[in-house]
Each structure stands twice: as C-alpha cells, then as structure tokens.
Write an enzyme that holds these catalytic residues in place. Sequence first.
Site, mmCIF file in Angstrom:
data_model
loop_
_atom_site.group_PDB
_atom_site.id
_atom_site.type_symbol
_atom_site.label_atom_id
_atom_site.label_comp_id
_atom_site.label_asym_id
_atom_site.label_seq_id
_atom_site.Cartn_x
_atom_site.Cartn_y
_atom_site.Cartn_z
ATOM 1 N N HIS A 32 0.866 -1.171 0.000
ATOM 2 C CA HIS A 32 0.000 0.000 0.000
ATOM 3 C C HIS A 32 0.905 1.224 0.000
ATOM 4 O O HIS A 32 1.708 1.402 0.924
ATOM 5 C CB HIS A 32 -0.923 0.009 1.216
ATOM 6 C CG HIS A 32 -1.911 -1.113 1.205
ATOM 7 N ND1 HIS A 32 -2.356 -1.738 2.352
ATOM 8 C CD2 HIS A 32 -2.534 -1.751 0.178
ATOM 9 C CE1 HIS A 32 -3.224 -2.690 2.039
ATOM 10 N NE2 HIS A 32 -3.338 -2.721 0.719
ATOM 11 N N GLU B 159 2.372 -5.373 10.741
ATOM 12 C CA GLU B 159 1.861 -4.000 10.827
ATOM 13 C C GLU B 159 2.761 -3.261 11.811
ATOM 14 O O GLU B 159 2.816 -3.597 12.993
ATOM 15 C CB GLU B 159 0.410 -4.012 11.320
ATOM 16 C CG GLU B 159 -0.541 -4.834 10.451
ATOM 17 C CD GLU B 159 -1.028 -4.074 9.230
ATOM 18 O OE1 GLU B 159 -0.788 -2.851 9.158
ATOM 19 O OE2 GLU B 159 -1.658 -4.691 8.358
ATOM 20 N N HIS C 140 3.516 -3.619 6.539
ATOM 21 C CA HIS C 140 2.420 -2.666 6.369
ATOM 22 C C HIS C 140 2.447 -1.625 7.483
ATOM 23 O O HIS C 140 3.338 -1.631 8.343
ATOM 24 C CB HIS C 140 1.071 -3.393 6.391
ATOM 25 C CG HIS C 140 0.809 -4.230 5.177
ATOM 26 N ND1 HIS C 140 -0.107 -3.887 4.213
ATOM 27 C CD2 HIS C 140 1.356 -5.402 4.772
ATOM 28 C CE1 HIS C 140 -0.125 -4.805 3.261
ATOM 29 N NE2 HIS C 140 0.757 -5.746 3.585
#
Length: 443
Positions: free
Chosen positions: A83, A281, A190
């Site tokens: 992303h 994450e 991420h």
Amino acid sequence: MDFACLCLGLLLPLVAALDFSYHHQEEMEEFLKNVAQNYSSITHLHSIGKSVKGRNLWVLVVGRSPKEHRIGIPEFKYVANMHGDETVGRELLLHLIEYLVTSDGKDLEITRLINSTRIHIMPSMNPDGFEAVKKPDCFYSNGRENSNFYDLNRNFPDAFEFNNVSRQPETVAIMEWLKTETFVLSANLHGGALVASYPFDNGVPATGTLHSRSLSPDDDVFQHLANTYASRNLNMKKGDQCKNKMNFPNGITNGYSWYPLRGGMQDYNYIWAQCFEITLELSCCKYPREEKLPLFWDSNKASLIEYIKQVHLGVKGQVSDHKGNPLHNVIVEVQDRKHICPYKTNKFGEYYLLLLPGSYTLNVTVPGHDPHLTKVIIPKKSQDFSAVKKDILFPLRGQLDSIPVSNPPCPMIPLYSNLPSHSAATKPSLFSFLVTLFHILFK
C-alpha cells in the site's frame, strides 16, 4: 600525504550513511544501485517487473552468492509498501539493507546469516502509490492503491472464494517471481496498526471460521513466527499501543480473527508458493513524520534480524533415486499436516519444511510409486543457521523415466470449495462489520 589519504579512504564506508527520511523512487534507486556496485560480492540488484506507470519493482538480494541458487541455502524475502501510503516498512528495509552489507565481516551473527541465507528485499511493491501521496496522512490517502486504483492486497487468487478482480502488473510480477525461487519464509510490511498477523486471512468452517478464526495446518509454526517478531518489538508486544484500535494479546493475531480478507498475499504465498508468510503491521500511523523513523528502526531492528533466522527452522534436504539423481516434483510433507497444495521438491530435488522441535514422520510420494515414510527429530536446540539435514533416497520400483517430468501446477481456483459452505461464516455480524470497516485500511 598520499599514505594518509589512503588510510582515510580505507576507514570510510563504501556507501554514505543512509539518512532517516523518506526516499522517493529516484533516491531509492540510487541507493540500491550504489549498494549493488560497492558490495557486489554479497548483493545482486534486479527488477522483477514494472508498475502500471513503468516504475521498476526492485529487489536486492543479499547473500554470499547472491546471483545463483545454492543447494541447501534457503531463500528468504521481505516485501514492503504494498500500500503506497504505508511507508515505515519501505524505509526500514532500506536501513536493513545498509545494516546487513556494512556488518558483513564485522558482526559474526550477520556474517553467518549472509553466508547461510539468500535474503531478497523488495522495499516497494507499489511505487506508484508511494509517489501519488501528496499530503501524508495517518489514516488514508489516495496512494493506498496502485495507479489503476486496485488494492494489491486484495488482488491475488484466493483459496476460499472466487476473486475475479483484474490482476494487476505488480501482482502478476510477484506471482511470476515466486515461481523462480524456492522461497521458504517471508514477511510483508504494512502500517496502520501494530501487530504480527498470520494465516489464514480467509477461511471456511473446516479451518475454524465458526470460532472466529482460520487456522492453517502449520498454525504452531505461524504462531511461533509471529511471536518471534512481536516479542522483540516492545511496543508491538504490549498489544494495545494504537489508541482507538483493537487490542492484540502479545502483539499477534490470526488474520481471519482480525477480519476476513479475500485475495491477500500472505495466504497466496503459503498455499501456492510453499512459502510461510506473515504480515507485519509496524506503525499506528500509516505515514508518520520523518523524525520518528529512527525510533521505528530502533524498535524493529532486532525483530527484523531474528525473523530472518527463522528460515533455518525444521528440516531440509534432497530427494534422489538410487543413482543419486535428484527427483523434482516429489511430494514431501509431514504425515499429519498435509497442505491443500502439496509441498514438493524443486528442480534440484530440494525440500524445506519449517517445523518446531519434535518428532515427525515425513511422507515422501512419487507419482506411480508407493509412499516412502521416514522419521525425523527436530531437537529443542536447533543448529545455528541450519535446519536439520535429511537427505532421502527414494526406493524406486521401476524405471526413472516412469516419473512424470512435471506435474500440473496447483489450480488457481478456490481450493477449499469442496469443503462445507462458508457463506455464513465469512459474513460478519453487525459488530464485526463495523470493526472491519474501521480497520479495513490496515492491511
């Protein structure tokens, strides 16, 4: 004077120290090319494809023989910036590269890691998305998707549901890349939460969705992998550092328990590429201020290194016939943990199975021949930087040419479709729907 200059030159690093700032495509490429040039004996830079806008998807390989496959040397990979607006992982991988190459020959642990592993590092899977962010935001920006406005972490084939989205160039590049290497362990980086998430991201009742989870045959190994990373990141380990976000005991979670996700990369790696992958994450804020980057490096450095070392868990070896010829496409799996896409030897006859300490029975199967069972014991104190080596001589009955040269690849369809219906299990309750909606930007 000349002697003094020579001595000073020997003391200077081959590559100028990487600053803690955000590096756009040109700066990142310059850094990677300088590393590849100045550390050519242990690095190899190549592109596995291009983004929608034609930007290279760079991969830097770090290892003692970075350009070639070596028998018994496992392949590891880190991928970040899937992303485009989740930026911390991108910068951490650049600093990891710098740390690895500058520590070689100076730090015994890093030197042994480089000697025994091929480490593939992709700092940015979505360079178009990163470049599209004009105003950084903690929660969401228009740089999340690629230039065709597709979320790349919803773009892979799914083993549980049909995923008929248009496959994007970045996704196709990853899928083709996975065919070229025998990756054993991986992580994708991420931002937007602080947790280590492990497969499955999607599921059916047979994998546990009626109990709000979806567990793989290797759940014990995945929990170990997630804990290995989280336990060395003190903030992640606390599990509750992101305000107004979910709490994660010990900083880990099963992906489906967090929220169901169709078309994710970690499930694809595990099911179709025989590569154990988890999702990391790394920051509550997707695009934090530059001055916070040194803190993220300090928090994640030990975890990043320790996680790479886990590629040496379990057992590895070669399967060969009575003449010593390596046998490829031979199924090698633990008897009581079969994968829906059977794990097979590569073209060199090699197999790698990540396993925790214990006693196991390996089931070795060549099409058209009786299965061969062999026992292996993984000791509690594993060998440093090497899995237990277990070469297997397969007792063939018949001619070697009776073994198929190649087997059909595992089909790109919902492989669990023949199991009990999962329509109800993957439709979240109102509460789950609201939680999913709130957290949908995190993976």
